[in-house]
Motif scaffolding. Sequence first.
Motif, mmCIF file in Angstrom:
data_model
loop_
_atom_site.group_PDB
_atom_site.id
_atom_site.type_symbol
_atom_site.label_atom_id
_atom_site.label_comp_id
_atom_site.label_asym_id
_atom_site.label_seq_id
_atom_site.Cartn_x
_atom_site.Cartn_y
_atom_site.Cartn_z
ATOM 1 N N HIS A 105 0.644 -1.255 0.334
ATOM 2 C CA HIS A 105 0.086 0.392 -0.069
ATOM 3 C C HIS A 105 0.886 1.003 0.190
ATOM 4 O O HIS A 105 0.145 2.120 -0.530
ATOM 5 C CB HIS A 105 -1.401 0.584 1.478
ATOM 6 N N VAL A 106 1.779 1.243 0.711
ATOM 7 C CA VAL A 106 2.736 1.610 0.937
ATOM 8 C C VAL A 106 3.650 2.672 -0.802
ATOM 9 O O VAL A 106 3.918 4.121 -1.340
ATOM 10 C CB VAL A 106 4.204 2.282 1.949
ATOM 11 N N THR A 152 2.238 1.592 -3.567
ATOM 12 C CA THR A 152 1.340 2.106 -4.191
ATOM 13 C C THR A 152 1.267 3.804 -4.275
ATOM 14 O O THR A 152 0.659 4.686 -4.985
ATOM 15 C CB THR A 152 -0.040 1.429 -4.131
ATOM 16 N N TYR A 153 0.890 4.071 -2.616
ATOM 17 C CA TYR A 153 0.263 5.530 -2.540
ATOM 18 C C TYR A 153 1.820 6.223 -3.350
ATOM 19 O O TYR A 153 1.740 7.412 -3.833
ATOM 20 C CB TYR A 153 0.670 5.639 -1.487
ATOM 21 N N GLN A 167 1.810 6.683 -7.367
ATOM 22 C CA GLN A 167 0.328 7.443 -6.984
ATOM 23 C C GLN A 167 1.223 8.641 -7.043
ATOM 24 O O GLN A 167 0.455 9.540 -7.951
ATOM 25 C CB GLN A 167 -1.326 7.196 -6.796
ATOM 26 N N VAL A 168 1.276 9.831 -5.930
ATOM 27 C CA VAL A 168 1.499 11.004 -5.404
ATOM 28 C C VAL A 168 2.689 11.113 -6.770
ATOM 29 O O VAL A 168 2.454 11.904 -7.309
ATOM 30 C CB VAL A 168 2.330 11.040 -4.130
#
Length: 173
Positions: free
Chosen positions: A26-27, A29-30, A33-34
Amino acid sequence: SVAIHGTREGTVDVTVYGASSFVARHVLTYLLQVCVSSSTAASVPLKVTLAGRNQDKLQGLVKEFSEKMKNLHILNPSATGKILWDCFVADSSDADKLLDMAKRTKVVLSCAGPYARLGSKVVAACATAGADYVDITGEVAWASDMRRLYGAASAKSGSRIISFCGFDSIPSD
C-alpha cells in the motif's frame, strides 16, 4: 528498465524495509500514485529501494511497480514524476547489512513487524548511520525502548526515530 543506485551514503531517497508485506504494498502504491500521477510531481526522479530478506520477491516487486509506473505514464502522458526502483537484501538479524542499507538512504520506512522481534536492529542501524526511521508499529513499550536505547546515537548522527505513523497505531489513537 530499472536503475540501480550506488552505495554512497544517502544516494537513495526512501528505503521501504519489509517491502513485500501487505502494508508496504500500500505504501509503494501510494508513493507511485503521488509521484507519477500528481500534477505537482517533481521532475527529479524519486529513488526508492525495496528492502527485505528475499531477493526474488524484491526483484518481482521492482518489476511489478516499474510496469505500473509505465502504465500510469501511458494513462497520463503529461505526468512528470518518476521513481527509480532498486532492491537491497537485508535480514532483520544482520546488523552489518542493515547498517549498509541505512548508510545509503535518507529515510527508512519500516513495514516489517512485529517490531519487537524484527525492528530493533533496523532502528539501531538508522540511528548510527544518520538515516531517518519511520514505522507503523503499535508496540508502545518497544518504541519507548528504542528511544531510550538509540536516542543519543540518533541525536548525534542527526537521524530521527518516528514510530506510530499509520496503520497499526491509528485504531488506538
